[in-house]
Design an enzyme around this catalytic site. Sequence first.
Site, PDB file in Angstrom:
ATOM      1  N   THR A  37       0.646  -1.262  -0.066  1.00 62.19           N
ATOM      2  CA  THR A  37      -0.097  -0.028   0.098  1.00 62.19           C
ATOM      3  C   THR A  37       0.728   1.173  -0.098  1.00 62.19           C
ATOM      4  O   THR A  37       2.007   0.910   0.434  1.00 62.19           O
ATOM      5  CB  THR A  37      -0.603   0.302   1.453  1.00 62.19           C
ATOM      6  OG1 THR A  37       0.095   0.238   2.352  1.00 62.19           O
ATOM      7  CG2 THR A  37      -1.834  -0.835   1.375  1.00 62.19           C
ATOM      8  N   THR A  40       4.674   2.488   1.404  1.00 57.21           N
ATOM      9  CA  THR A  40       5.391   1.203   1.532  1.00 57.21           C
ATOM     10  C   THR A  40       6.186   0.587   0.193  1.00 57.21           C
ATOM     11  O   THR A  40       6.452  -0.072  -0.017  1.00 57.21           O
ATOM     12  CB  THR A  40       4.672  -0.362   2.672  1.00 57.21           C
ATOM     13  OG1 THR A  40       4.403   0.495   3.537  1.00 57.21           O
ATOM     14  CG2 THR A  40       5.615  -1.527   2.282  1.00 57.21           C
ATOM     15  N   LYS A  69      -8.525   1.613   2.125  1.00 58.16           N
ATOM     16  CA  LYS A  69      -7.732   1.190   1.320  1.00 58.16           C
ATOM     17  C   LYS A  69      -7.473  -0.834   1.936  1.00 58.16           C
ATOM     18  O   LYS A  69      -7.486  -1.087   0.785  1.00 58.16           O
ATOM     19  CB  LYS A  69      -6.332   1.601   1.336  1.00 58.16           C
ATOM     20  CG  LYS A  69      -5.401   1.620   2.826  1.00 58.16           C
ATOM     21  CD  LYS A  69      -3.868   2.342   2.908  1.00 58.16           C
ATOM     22  CE  LYS A  69      -3.502   2.395   4.397  1.00 58.16           C
ATOM     23  NZ  LYS A  69      -2.500   3.526   4.038  1.00 58.16           N
ATOM     24  N   ASP A 128      -4.655   4.070  13.757  1.00 61.22           N
ATOM     25  CA  ASP A 128      -4.644   2.844  12.764  1.00 61.22           C
ATOM     26  C   ASP A 128      -5.425   2.116  13.045  1.00 61.22           C
ATOM     27  O   ASP A 128      -6.344   0.963  14.053  1.00 61.22           O
ATOM     28  CB  ASP A 128      -3.290   2.030  12.952  1.00 61.22           C
ATOM     29  CG  ASP A 128      -3.037   1.938  11.168  1.00 61.22           C
ATOM     30  OD1 ASP A 128      -3.733   1.168  10.419  1.00 61.22           O
ATOM     31  OD2 ASP A 128      -1.705   1.175  10.824  1.00 61.22           O
ATOM     32  N   ILE A 129      -6.894   1.795  11.457  1.00 60.63           N
ATOM     33  CA  ILE A 129      -7.914   1.000  11.409  1.00 60.63           C
ATOM     34  C   ILE A 129      -7.342  -0.442  10.900  1.00 60.63           C
ATOM     35  O   ILE A 129      -7.441  -1.161  11.369  1.00 60.63           O
ATOM     36  CB  ILE A 129      -8.907   1.845  11.211  1.00 60.63           C
ATOM     37  CG1 ILE A 129      -9.119   3.389  12.398  1.00 60.63           C
ATOM     38  CG2 ILE A 129     -10.091   0.680  10.938  1.00 60.63           C
ATOM     39  CD1 ILE A 129      -9.067   3.239  13.632  1.00 60.63           C
ATOM     40  N   TYR A 219      15.760 -14.491  37.707  1.00 65.94           N
ATOM     41  CA  TYR A 219      14.543 -14.820  39.365  1.00 65.94           C
ATOM     42  C   TYR A 219      14.188 -13.659  39.172  1.00 65.94           C
ATOM     43  O   TYR A 219      14.548 -12.627  39.127  1.00 65.94           O
ATOM     44  CB  TYR A 219      14.726 -16.003  39.715  1.00 65.94           C
ATOM     45  CG  TYR A 219      15.922 -15.495  40.977  1.00 65.94           C
ATOM     46  CD1 TYR A 219      16.372 -14.606  41.868  1.00 65.94           C
ATOM     47  CD2 TYR A 219      17.426 -15.867  40.843  1.00 65.94           C
ATOM     48  CE1 TYR A 219      17.235 -13.823  42.349  1.00 65.94           C
ATOM     49  CE2 TYR A 219      18.613 -15.590  41.514  1.00 65.94           C
ATOM     50  CZ  TYR A 219      18.592 -14.849  41.993  1.00 65.94           C
ATOM     51  OH  TYR A 219      19.069 -14.025  42.841  1.00 65.94           O
ATOM     52  N   LYS A 280      18.669   0.887  49.927  1.00 72.79           N
ATOM     53  CA  LYS A 280      19.100  -0.958  50.700  1.00 72.79           C
ATOM     54  C   LYS A 280      17.922  -1.054  51.115  1.00 72.79           C
ATOM     55  O   LYS A 280      16.891  -0.380  51.448  1.00 72.79           O
ATOM     56  CB  LYS A 280      19.846  -1.141  51.842  1.00 72.79           C
ATOM     57  CG  LYS A 280      20.232  -2.514  52.110  1.00 72.79           C
ATOM     58  CD  LYS A 280      21.088  -2.653  51.043  1.00 72.79           C
ATOM     59  CE  LYS A 280      22.080  -4.229  50.692  1.00 72.79           C
ATOM     60  NZ  LYS A 280      22.953  -3.915  52.688  1.00 72.79           N
ATOM     61  N   HIS A 281      17.221  -2.014  50.122  1.00 72.25           N
ATOM     62  CA  HIS A 281      15.631  -2.424  49.443  1.00 72.25           C
ATOM     63  C   HIS A 281      14.921  -1.739  49.985  1.00 72.25           C
ATOM     64  O   HIS A 281      13.754  -1.433  50.508  1.00 72.25           O
ATOM     65  CB  HIS A 281      15.542  -3.691  51.272  1.00 72.25           C
ATOM     66  CG  HIS A 281      16.531  -4.862  51.366  1.00 72.25           C
ATOM     67  ND1 HIS A 281      16.815  -5.857  50.854  1.00 72.25           N
ATOM     68  CD2 HIS A 281      17.330  -5.148  52.345  1.00 72.25           C
ATOM     69  CE1 HIS A 281      17.819  -6.245  50.475  1.00 72.25           C
ATOM     70  NE2 HIS A 281      18.542  -5.735  52.229  1.00 72.25           N
ATOM     71  N   GLY A 310      27.008  -2.737  50.102  1.00 72.86           N
ATOM     72  CA  GLY A 310      26.320  -4.128  48.992  1.00 72.86           C
ATOM     73  C   GLY A 310      25.203  -3.069  48.489  1.00 72.86           C
ATOM     74  O   GLY A 310      24.124  -3.555  48.003  1.00 72.86           O
ATOM     75  N   GLU A 333      26.636  -2.567  45.310  1.00 69.74           N
ATOM     76  CA  GLU A 333      25.487  -3.109  43.304  1.00 69.74           C
ATOM     77  C   GLU A 333      25.664  -2.650  42.619  1.00 69.74           C
ATOM     78  O   GLU A 333      25.962  -3.055  41.577  1.00 69.74           O
ATOM     79  CB  GLU A 333      24.515  -3.539  44.251  1.00 69.74           C
ATOM     80  CG  GLU A 333      24.545  -5.188  45.106  1.00 69.74           C
ATOM     81  CD  GLU A 333      24.754  -6.053  44.483  1.00 69.74           C
ATOM     82  OE1 GLU A 333      24.698  -6.186  43.281  1.00 69.74           O
ATOM     83  OE2 GLU A 333      24.482  -7.472  45.670  1.00 69.74           O
ATOM     84  N   ASN A 423       5.865   3.743  58.742  1.00 68.59           N
ATOM     85  CA  ASN A 423       5.983   4.763  58.611  1.00 68.59           C
ATOM     86  C   ASN A 423       7.457   5.051  58.996  1.00 68.59           C
ATOM     87  O   ASN A 423       8.423   4.993  59.147  1.00 68.59           O
ATOM     88  CB  ASN A 423       5.612   5.133  60.141  1.00 68.59           C
ATOM     89  CG  ASN A 423       4.328   4.788  61.403  1.00 68.59           C
ATOM     90  OD1 ASN A 423       3.542   5.528  60.092  1.00 68.59           O
ATOM     91  ND2 ASN A 423       3.923   3.850  61.380  1.00 68.59           N
ATOM     92  N   HIS A 529       3.501   2.655  51.238  1.00 69.24           N
ATOM     93  CA  HIS A 529       3.625   1.495  51.578  1.00 69.24           C
ATOM     94  C   HIS A 529       4.293   0.381  51.310  1.00 69.24           C
ATOM     95  O   HIS A 529       4.886   0.802  49.200  1.00 69.24           O
ATOM     96  CB  HIS A 529       2.275   1.450  51.701  1.00 69.24           C
ATOM     97  CG  HIS A 529       1.359   2.046  52.748  1.00 69.24           C
ATOM     98  ND1 HIS A 529       0.977   2.787  52.639  1.00 69.24           N
ATOM     99  CD2 HIS A 529       1.791   1.531  54.463  1.00 69.24           C
ATOM    100  CE1 HIS A 529       0.489   3.299  54.020  1.00 69.24           C
ATOM    101  NE2 HIS A 529       1.150   2.532  54.611  1.00 69.24           N
TER     102      HIS A 529
END
Length: 529
Positions: A37, A40, A69, A128-129, A219, A280-281, A310, A333, A423, A529
């Site tokens: 088309t 392209t 088209k 796009d359709i 992991y 850390k964490h 670390g 790290e 907290n 949290h």
Amino acid sequence: MTDLTPVRRALLSVSDKTGLVELAKTLAARGIELVSTGGTARTMREAGLEVQDVSDLTGFPEMMDGRVKTLHPGVHGGLLALRDDDAHVAAMKEHGIGAIDLLVVNLYPFEQTVARGAGYDEAIENIDIGGPAMIRAAAKNHAFVNVVVDVEDYQPLLDELEAHDGRTSYAFRQRLALNAYARTGAYDAAVSAWMADTLGETAPRRRVFAGTLAQTLRYGENPHQGAAFYTDGTARAGISTAEQHQGKELSYNNINDTDAAFELVSEFLPEDGPACAIIKHANPCGVARGASLTEAYSRAFDCDRTSAFGGIVALNQPLDRATAEAIAEIFTEVVIAPGADEGAREVFAAKKNLRLLTTDGLSDPAAGGLAVRQVSGGFLVQDRDNGRIGEWELKTVTKRQPTSEELADLLFAWKVAKHVKSNAIVYVKDGATVGVGAGQMSRVDSTRIAARKSQDMAEALGLSTPLTQGSVVASDAFFPFPDGLLTAAEAGATAVIQPGGSMRDDKVIEAADEAGLAMVFTSMRHFRH
């Protein structure tokens, strides 16, 4: 259906022309008929390829500025027809519909259009359709049809055709169909999210999120959990857009902690001076400003040297050699910064397990966006916590006003507390944290833990008094009783910043006055949290 099916005819219609000519030439060399088309087809013809127009299949020209088209039985019949169904084959023959064995489509760049700030009408025109309709048709009929929606799959397609003498396997077509449905799903998610945002719908009836795989991970939080990292296309400066210069692959926890570190250090503008955050964490164990990056790192490190081992180090200015040498003295790290000079990279080159990440800038702490958390049977969605408080918004509620030095430290502590798990209690002195209490069920416990950590560090540094002496303290939420505030005063804090809003505010203010503290209210909470 047979496992291996030949590819004799391909329809190519792509917005992103990357790799198009090379793909088309290889397909043509195999004797595969090319159909296309608009732009392209023009690109392929300019490369000397013979291409049939889609209008020859449909008997209709492209119309309505290209909106119509491919939405025609001549196309969709060729994609959806079951090759082993006699009725389908007869219908194709009766209506002159030729089979399409390969569909190569990438969609109008809707996400990119929105990302660059295009207006409403332009965004609509980039929905796009025909592309999604063809993709879904081809994917549904993957028993016979190959559908390619990503440039990354061009070479695997060519490899598959080479391996099977111009044919593809069912397993290969299944994988292509999976990618295809994921792409149309992500595309629709982007459109719906944009419309919700544009219309101001904060809680649309249906909320869809999508991402693109950035990397599979060894992991998750623990070795028995599988994991992967996906990007959402927003290109926010930080972990998703950073360049890794060295070190082994980032883990799930590395990514989570590095994001926390960089989001925190981004609270401190580079033009206001060097700043460093050590995480850390997902909690800060030290945050500081300094006259240099090296000093900022050293002061952050001195808040809690034990926890910093670390950890993740984030800087708000490009990393230099001197700071790299200081960081390299202990096991770290990840280090992330908006750039790194050659000297810093040379220092870290000897630390093979240390990951160095650089970004093009800092994240914008005031930017909007959504935060998502999964719960059983669903997920919670909220605005990102982009709340910020200026000096002029603080309300002094005690008899004593904070000094200018205390006020600067109070605002510093408040920025840090926003990034500490509730907290949260943060002691700060002279632009550096000197005690952090995180994630406790009791605010009093957080206050005590932070003070005790400061005592431990004072002993390790050979100081005669805890670092909290003469400090200020931030609490991410109000003190419900005077006990937490008095514990901070006993640790040596002289000024307090907190949201206020407790039914016992008057008792807390009274206790602060009796202790000679200065206290300001922000009227903004920063639970994390």
